[in-house]
Design a protein around this motif. Structure first.
Motif, PDB file in Angstrom:
ATOM      1  N   LYS A  74      33.172  32.387  39.885  1.00  0.00           N
ATOM      2  CA  LYS A  74      34.417  32.342  39.108  1.00  0.00           C
ATOM      3  C   LYS A  74      35.126  33.681  39.278  1.00  0.00           C
ATOM      4  O   LYS A  74      34.507  34.738  39.097  1.00  0.00           O
ATOM      5  CB  LYS A  74      34.138  32.090  37.631  1.00  0.00           C
ATOM      6  CG  LYS A  74      33.542  30.742  37.348  1.00  0.00           C
ATOM      7  CD  LYS A  74      33.222  30.586  35.869  1.00  0.00           C
ATOM      8  CE  LYS A  74      32.464  29.299  35.620  1.00  0.00           C
ATOM      9  NZ  LYS A  74      32.024  29.187  34.216  1.00  0.00           N
ATOM     10  N   VAL A  75      36.397  33.627  39.626  1.00  0.00           N
ATOM     11  CA  VAL A  75      37.192  34.844  39.833  1.00  0.00           C
ATOM     12  C   VAL A  75      38.375  34.812  38.873  1.00  0.00           C
ATOM     13  O   VAL A  75      39.113  33.832  38.811  1.00  0.00           O
ATOM     14  CB  VAL A  75      37.703  34.933  41.282  1.00  0.00           C
ATOM     15  CG1 VAL A  75      38.571  36.173  41.477  1.00  0.00           C
ATOM     16  CG2 VAL A  75      36.544  34.924  42.275  1.00  0.00           C
ATOM     17  N   CYS A  76      38.551  35.894  38.131  1.00  0.00           N
ATOM     18  CA  CYS A  76      39.689  36.045  37.229  1.00  0.00           C
ATOM     19  C   CYS A  76      40.313  37.412  37.496  1.00  0.00           C
ATOM     20  O   CYS A  76      39.610  38.428  37.522  1.00  0.00           O
ATOM     21  CB  CYS A  76      39.230  35.937  35.777  1.00  0.00           C
ATOM     22  SG  CYS A  76      40.572  36.148  34.592  1.00  0.00           S
ATOM     23  N   ILE A  77      41.619  37.428  37.705  1.00  0.00           N
ATOM     24  CA  ILE A  77      42.332  38.685  37.926  1.00  0.00           C
ATOM     25  C   ILE A  77      43.392  38.820  36.840  1.00  0.00           C
ATOM     26  O   ILE A  77      44.194  37.905  36.628  1.00  0.00           O
ATOM     27  CB  ILE A  77      42.960  38.738  39.327  1.00  0.00           C
ATOM     28  CG1 ILE A  77      41.859  38.653  40.396  1.00  0.00           C
ATOM     29  CG2 ILE A  77      43.790  40.024  39.489  1.00  0.00           C
ATOM     30  CD1 ILE A  77      42.363  38.627  41.825  1.00  0.00           C
ATOM     31  N   LYS A  78      43.368  39.977  36.157  1.00  0.00           N
ATOM     32  CA  LYS A  78      44.338  40.273  35.094  1.00  0.00           C
ATOM     33  C   LYS A  78      45.146  41.503  35.473  1.00  0.00           C
ATOM     34  O   LYS A  78      44.622  42.429  36.112  1.00  0.00           O
ATOM     35  CB  LYS A  78      43.612  40.535  33.770  1.00  0.00           C
ATOM     36  CG  LYS A  78      42.874  39.326  33.248  1.00  0.00           C
ATOM     37  CD  LYS A  78      42.197  39.621  31.931  1.00  0.00           C
ATOM     38  CE  LYS A  78      41.464  38.380  31.427  1.00  0.00           C
ATOM     39  NZ  LYS A  78      40.877  38.582  30.111  1.00  0.00           N
ATOM     40  N   ASP A  79      46.399  41.533  35.055  1.00  0.00           N
ATOM     41  CA  ASP A  79      47.224  42.700  35.298  1.00  0.00           C
ATOM     42  C   ASP A  79      46.885  43.788  34.280  1.00  0.00           C
ATOM     43  O   ASP A  79      46.024  43.592  33.404  1.00  0.00           O
ATOM     44  CB  ASP A  79      48.709  42.342  35.303  1.00  0.00           C
ATOM     45  CG  ASP A  79      49.228  41.846  33.952  1.00  0.00           C
ATOM     46  OD1 ASP A  79      48.543  42.022  32.913  1.00  0.00           O
ATOM     47  OD2 ASP A  79      50.333  41.271  33.935  1.00  0.00           O
ATOM     48  N   ALA A  80      47.564  44.935  34.384  1.00  0.00           N
ATOM     49  CA  ALA A  80      47.269  46.076  33.506  1.00  0.00           C
ATOM     50  C   ALA A  80      47.500  45.741  32.033  1.00  0.00           C
ATOM     51  O   ALA A  80      46.888  46.341  31.149  1.00  0.00           O
ATOM     52  CB  ALA A  80      48.106  47.280  33.919  1.00  0.00           C
ATOM     53  N   THR A 114      28.639  38.142  34.242  1.00  0.00           N
ATOM     54  CA  THR A 114      29.975  38.611  34.608  1.00  0.00           C
ATOM     55  C   THR A 114      29.965  40.081  34.995  1.00  0.00           C
ATOM     56  O   THR A 114      29.302  40.896  34.357  1.00  0.00           O
ATOM     57  CB  THR A 114      30.954  38.400  33.433  1.00  0.00           C
ATOM     58  OG1 THR A 114      30.952  37.022  33.075  1.00  0.00           O
ATOM     59  CG2 THR A 114      32.360  38.824  33.805  1.00  0.00           C
ATOM     60  N   ILE A 115      30.714  40.381  36.036  1.00  0.00           N
ATOM     61  CA  ILE A 115      30.919  41.764  36.472  1.00  0.00           C
ATOM     62  C   ILE A 115      32.425  42.018  36.447  1.00  0.00           C
ATOM     63  O   ILE A 115      33.203  41.234  36.989  1.00  0.00           O
ATOM     64  CB  ILE A 115      30.381  42.004  37.897  1.00  0.00           C
ATOM     65  CG1 ILE A 115      28.889  41.672  37.989  1.00  0.00           C
ATOM     66  CG2 ILE A 115      30.651  43.446  38.332  1.00  0.00           C
ATOM     67  CD1 ILE A 115      28.335  41.677  39.405  1.00  0.00           C
ATOM     68  N   ASP A 116      32.832  43.117  35.805  1.00  0.00           N
ATOM     69  CA  ASP A 116      34.246  43.514  35.739  1.00  0.00           C
ATOM     70  C   ASP A 116      34.441  44.803  36.521  1.00  0.00           C
ATOM     71  O   ASP A 116      33.610  45.720  36.433  1.00  0.00           O
ATOM     72  CB  ASP A 116      34.680  43.769  34.292  1.00  0.00           C
ATOM     73  CG  ASP A 116      34.576  42.539  33.408  1.00  0.00           C
ATOM     74  OD1 ASP A 116      34.907  41.439  33.874  1.00  0.00           O
ATOM     75  OD2 ASP A 116      34.161  42.698  32.239  1.00  0.00           O
ATOM     76  N   LYS A 117      35.537  44.862  37.264  1.00  0.00           N
ATOM     77  CA  LYS A 117      35.906  46.091  37.968  1.00  0.00           C
ATOM     78  C   LYS A 117      37.409  46.280  37.844  1.00  0.00           C
ATOM     79  O   LYS A 117      38.174  45.317  37.895  1.00  0.00           O
ATOM     80  CB  LYS A 117      35.542  46.038  39.454  1.00  0.00           C
ATOM     81  CG  LYS A 117      34.061  46.124  39.735  1.00  0.00           C
ATOM     82  CD  LYS A 117      33.782  46.255  41.222  1.00  0.00           C
ATOM     83  CE  LYS A 117      32.280  46.318  41.475  1.00  0.00           C
ATOM     84  NZ  LYS A 117      31.965  46.493  42.895  1.00  0.00           N
ATOM     85  N   THR A 118      37.810  47.536  37.685  1.00  0.00           N
ATOM     86  CA  THR A 118      39.225  47.881  37.725  1.00  0.00           C
ATOM     87  C   THR A 118      39.556  48.257  39.156  1.00  0.00           C
ATOM     88  O   THR A 118      38.833  49.050  39.772  1.00  0.00           O
ATOM     89  CB  THR A 118      39.531  49.051  36.774  1.00  0.00           C
ATOM     90  OG1 THR A 118      39.175  48.665  35.450  1.00  0.00           O
ATOM     91  CG2 THR A 118      41.001  49.430  36.821  1.00  0.00           C
ATOM     92  N   PHE A 131      30.642  42.722  45.066  1.00  0.00           N
ATOM     93  CA  PHE A 131      30.018  42.373  43.793  1.00  0.00           C
ATOM     94  C   PHE A 131      28.625  41.840  44.108  1.00  0.00           C
ATOM     95  O   PHE A 131      28.469  40.922  44.920  1.00  0.00           O
ATOM     96  CB  PHE A 131      30.837  41.307  43.066  1.00  0.00           C
ATOM     97  CG  PHE A 131      32.192  41.791  42.628  1.00  0.00           C
ATOM     98  CD1 PHE A 131      32.383  42.282  41.344  1.00  0.00           C
ATOM     99  CD2 PHE A 131      33.265  41.762  43.491  1.00  0.00           C
ATOM    100  CE1 PHE A 131      33.629  42.729  40.935  1.00  0.00           C
ATOM    101  CE2 PHE A 131      34.513  42.206  43.100  1.00  0.00           C
ATOM    102  CZ  PHE A 131      34.705  42.694  41.814  1.00  0.00           C
ATOM    103  N   THR A 132      27.614  42.428  43.459  1.00  0.00           N
ATOM    104  CA  THR A 132      26.228  42.068  43.737  1.00  0.00           C
ATOM    105  C   THR A 132      25.536  41.692  42.443  1.00  0.00           C
ATOM    106  O   THR A 132      25.614  42.425  41.455  1.00  0.00           O
ATOM    107  CB  THR A 132      25.498  43.257  44.401  1.00  0.00           C
ATOM    108  OG1 THR A 132      26.240  43.660  45.557  1.00  0.00           O
ATOM    109  CG2 THR A 132      24.105  42.883  44.820  1.00  0.00           C
ATOM    110  N   TRP A 133      24.863  40.553  42.460  1.00  0.00           N
ATOM    111  CA  TRP A 133      24.114  40.069  41.308  1.00  0.00           C
ATOM    112  C   TRP A 133      22.622  40.164  41.589  1.00  0.00           C
ATOM    113  O   TRP A 133      22.185  40.022  42.726  1.00  0.00           O
ATOM    114  CB  TRP A 133      24.454  38.603  41.016  1.00  0.00           C
ATOM    115  CG  TRP A 133      25.781  38.420  40.374  1.00  0.00           C
ATOM    116  CD1 TRP A 133      26.044  38.344  39.032  1.00  0.00           C
ATOM    117  CD2 TRP A 133      27.040  38.272  41.026  1.00  0.00           C
ATOM    118  NE1 TRP A 133      27.391  38.169  38.822  1.00  0.00           N
ATOM    119  CE2 TRP A 133      28.028  38.119  40.032  1.00  0.00           C
ATOM    120  CE3 TRP A 133      27.447  38.266  42.360  1.00  0.00           C
ATOM    121  CZ2 TRP A 133      29.376  37.952  40.321  1.00  0.00           C
ATOM    122  CZ3 TRP A 133      28.782  38.101  42.657  1.00  0.00           C
ATOM    123  CH2 TRP A 133      29.738  37.952  41.635  1.00  0.00           C
ATOM    124  N   PRO A 134      21.822  40.338  40.519  1.00  0.00           N
ATOM    125  CA  PRO A 134      20.370  40.314  40.693  1.00  0.00           C
ATOM    126  C   PRO A 134      19.935  38.938  41.196  1.00  0.00           C
ATOM    127  O   PRO A 134      20.623  37.941  40.980  1.00  0.00           O
ATOM    128  CB  PRO A 134      19.812  40.570  39.291  1.00  0.00           C
ATOM    129  CG  PRO A 134      20.964  40.842  38.415  1.00  0.00           C
ATOM    130  CD  PRO A 134      22.221  40.529  39.127  1.00  0.00           C
TER     131      PRO A 134
END
Length: 139
Positions: A74-80, A114-118, A131-134
């Motif tokens: 699942k990919v979600c992109i949000k603006d500032a 879930t992993i979040d990155k700016t 993005f790496t998951w266990p």
């Protein structure tokens, strides 16, 4: 004979268009955002590499340790401002999108993890994030 050739050539061209194989990677859009995802198998991976420079944000999904590629992320992109610009499921381990220059939060989710990155997207160069998951239990 010449008359037959004139009819055969257009028929052959039309047949090619009708039976031509669908492209491996399909461009998708959501609102003003265009994106592609894939990379499952060698042909698809090569196709994704060939178009990588057309997109300014490149994401890669894998499993820690083995480096095994992951899909159905699942990919979600949000603006500032925190507004959702894109919500989708990646078809493969590679996900490329075109965004306007700016600061974004990318959230990716695999089975509730879930992993979040700016990320900062500029005018000139593309930005790449992995993005790496266990390793998942039972795998």
């Amino acid at each position: 004979m010449f008359m037959k050739i004139r009819f055969i050539i257009p028929w052959a061209m039309l047949s090619f268009l009708v039976f031509a194989k669908d492209p491996l990677i399909k461009l998708q859009t959501q609102g003003e955002i265009s994106f592609v995802s894939g990379g499952v198998g060698g042909d698809e991976r090569d196709a994704m590499h060939a178009i990588r420079s057309d997109y300014n944000l490149n994401l890669l999904f894998s499993e820690a340790g083995s480096g095994e590629y992951l899909s159905d992320i699942k990919v979600c992109i949000k603006d500032a401002g925190g507004n959702n610009l894109l919500e989708t499921i990646a078809d493969g381990p590679m996900f490329y999108t075109k965004l306007k220059p700016g600061r974004y939060t990318v959230s990716v989710d695999l089975d509730g993890n879930t992993i979040d990155k700016t990320v900062n997207v500029g005018n000139q160069q593309s930005v790449s994030h992995s993005f790496t998951w266990p390793k998942q239990q039972g795998n």
